[in-house]
Design a protein around this motif. Structure first.
Motif, PDB file in Angstrom:
ATOM      1  N   GLY A   1      62.841  -0.082   4.894  1.00 52.73           N
ATOM      2  CA  GLY A   1      62.957   1.240   5.495  1.00 52.73           C
ATOM      3  C   GLY A   1      64.394   1.643   5.719  1.00 52.73           C
ATOM      4  O   GLY A   1      65.317   1.061   5.162  1.00 52.73           O
ATOM      5  N   ASN A   2      64.564   2.637   6.538  1.00 58.12           N
ATOM      6  CA  ASN A   2      65.878   3.187   6.841  1.00 58.12           C
ATOM      7  C   ASN A   2      66.279   2.802   8.252  1.00 58.12           C
ATOM      8  O   ASN A   2      65.444   2.453   9.075  1.00 58.12           O
ATOM      9  N   TYR A   3      67.566   2.950   8.511  1.00 61.34           N
ATOM     10  CA  TYR A   3      68.100   2.686   9.828  1.00 61.34           C
ATOM     11  C   TYR A   3      69.045   3.816  10.190  1.00 61.34           C
ATOM     12  O   TYR A   3      69.828   4.278   9.350  1.00 61.34           O
ATOM     13  N   GLY A   4      68.971   4.315  11.404  1.00 66.19           N
ATOM     14  CA  GLY A   4      69.874   5.364  11.837  1.00 66.19           C
ATOM     15  C   GLY A   4      70.109   5.280  13.331  1.00 66.19           C
ATOM     16  O   GLY A   4      69.380   4.595  14.054  1.00 66.19           O
ATOM     17  N   TYR A   5      71.131   5.991  13.764  1.00 64.85           N
ATOM     18  CA  TYR A   5      71.506   6.007  15.174  1.00 64.85           C
ATOM     19  C   TYR A   5      71.636   7.458  15.612  1.00 64.85           C
ATOM     20  O   TYR A   5      72.341   8.243  14.970  1.00 64.85           O
ATOM     21  N   ILE A   6      70.942   7.831  16.672  1.00 60.90           N
ATOM     22  CA  ILE A   6      70.969   9.198  17.173  1.00 60.90           C
ATOM     23  C   ILE A   6      71.524   9.167  18.589  1.00 60.90           C
ATOM     24  O   ILE A   6      70.912   8.570  19.482  1.00 60.90           O
ATOM     25  N   ASP A   7      72.681   9.807  18.779  1.00 57.46           N
ATOM     26  CA  ASP A   7      73.278   9.829  20.114  1.00 57.46           C
ATOM     27  C   ASP A   7      73.502  11.241  20.638  1.00 57.46           C
ATOM     28  O   ASP A   7      74.031  11.423  21.729  1.00 57.46           O
ATOM     29  N   ASN A   8      73.064  12.256  19.851  1.00 59.37           N
ATOM     30  CA  ASN A   8      73.164  13.635  20.335  1.00 59.37           C
ATOM     31  C   ASN A   8      72.216  14.516  19.510  1.00 59.37           C
ATOM     32  O   ASN A   8      71.643  14.076  18.512  1.00 59.37           O
ATOM     33  N   ASP A   9      72.076  15.765  19.950  1.00 60.38           N
ATOM     34  CA  ASP A   9      71.148  16.683  19.281  1.00 60.38           C
ATOM     35  C   ASP A   9      71.565  16.991  17.849  1.00 60.38           C
ATOM     36  O   ASP A   9      70.713  17.188  16.985  1.00 60.38           O
ATOM     37  N   ARG A  10      72.850  17.015  17.567  1.00 55.89           N
ATOM     38  CA  ARG A  10      73.341  17.274  16.211  1.00 55.89           C
ATOM     39  C   ARG A  10      72.865  16.179  15.249  1.00 55.89           C
ATOM     40  O   ARG A  10      72.406  16.458  14.144  1.00 55.89           O
ATOM     41  N   GLU A  11      72.971  14.917  15.702  1.00 50.35           N
ATOM     42  CA  GLU A  11      72.502  13.801  14.868  1.00 50.35           C
ATOM     43  C   GLU A  11      70.984  13.852  14.693  1.00 50.35           C
ATOM     44  O   GLU A  11      70.469  13.523  13.620  1.00 50.35           O
ATOM     45  N   ALA A  12      70.265  14.265  15.718  1.00 52.14           N
ATOM     46  CA  ALA A  12      68.809  14.388  15.620  1.00 52.14           C
ATOM     47  C   ALA A  12      68.430  15.425  14.567  1.00 52.14           C
ATOM     48  O   ALA A  12      67.549  15.190  13.734  1.00 52.14           O
ATOM     49  N   LYS A  13      69.107  16.565  14.594  1.00 51.37           N
ATOM     50  CA  LYS A  13      68.842  17.610  13.611  1.00 51.37           C
ATOM     51  C   LYS A  13      69.166  17.135  12.203  1.00 51.37           C
ATOM     52  O   LYS A  13      68.407  17.365  11.257  1.00 51.37           O
TER      53      LYS A  13
END
Length: 170
Positions: free
Chosen positions: A152-164
């Motif tokens: 699968g994939n891996y990601g890091y979300i630390d703000n709304d911009r990254e979530a979008k």
């Protein structure tokens, strides 16, 4: 598979996670299905497999999430896979998405078992994506390794911009 343990309380963790997954829910269509499994001290099914077109039901389930308890990630992963296998869509993209701050307190022996489970399920067509939320007590290496085992994939979300970026643009 959403981590709702006490470590997810801060604004850049569960509140951001909820906003992020609401963005994803708004992208889903009639052919998509989503189930929500959570874990803290125990694992539970918050939303059974639901058509993506039933956005209000999905959004309501996300809105109700609250933090509390310890972090039993192993039980959550096992339940999430059971739900994914029960609702497997032949020819579809079948995936468990783990969203956590990385405070993943499973023992070494159990971690080995989880790695084997994730690798086995990837061969069956259920992939494992991991998204890290928040800052501080973040176990980047462990989460990335689990995603790799699950094809699968891996990601890091630390703000709304990254979530979008993660849930809308990509």
């Amino acid at each position: 598979l959403l981590d709702v343990s006490c470590s997810m309380t801060s604004p850049n963790k569960l509140p951001l996670l909820k906003r992020s997954f609401k963005l994803l829910a708004r992208q889903l269509g009639e052919k998509d299905r989503v189930a929500i499994v959570v874990y803290a001290g125990a694992a539970g099914l918050v939303l059974p497999s639901t058509p993506g077109s039933n956005r209000q039901r999905i959004l309501a389930a996300l809105s109700r999430l609250q933090t509390g308890g310890s972090t039993n990630g192993g039980a959550g992963i096992q339940l999430a896979y059971r739900v994914a296998v029960q609702n497997f869509i032949k020819g579809g993209i079948n995936r468990v998405i783990l969203a956590t701050d990385g405070d993943f307190n499973v023992g070494i022996r159990l971690m080995g078992t989880l790695k084997k489970l994730i690798k086995r399920k990837a061969k069956s067509g259920v992939f494992f994506t991991v998204l890290g939320f928040g800052m501080g007590n973040y176990k980047d290496q462990t989460l990335e390794m689990l995603a790799n085992k699950g094809n699968g994939n891996y990601g890091y979300i630390d703000n709304d911009r990254e979530a979008k970026k993660m849930f809308v643009q990509q």
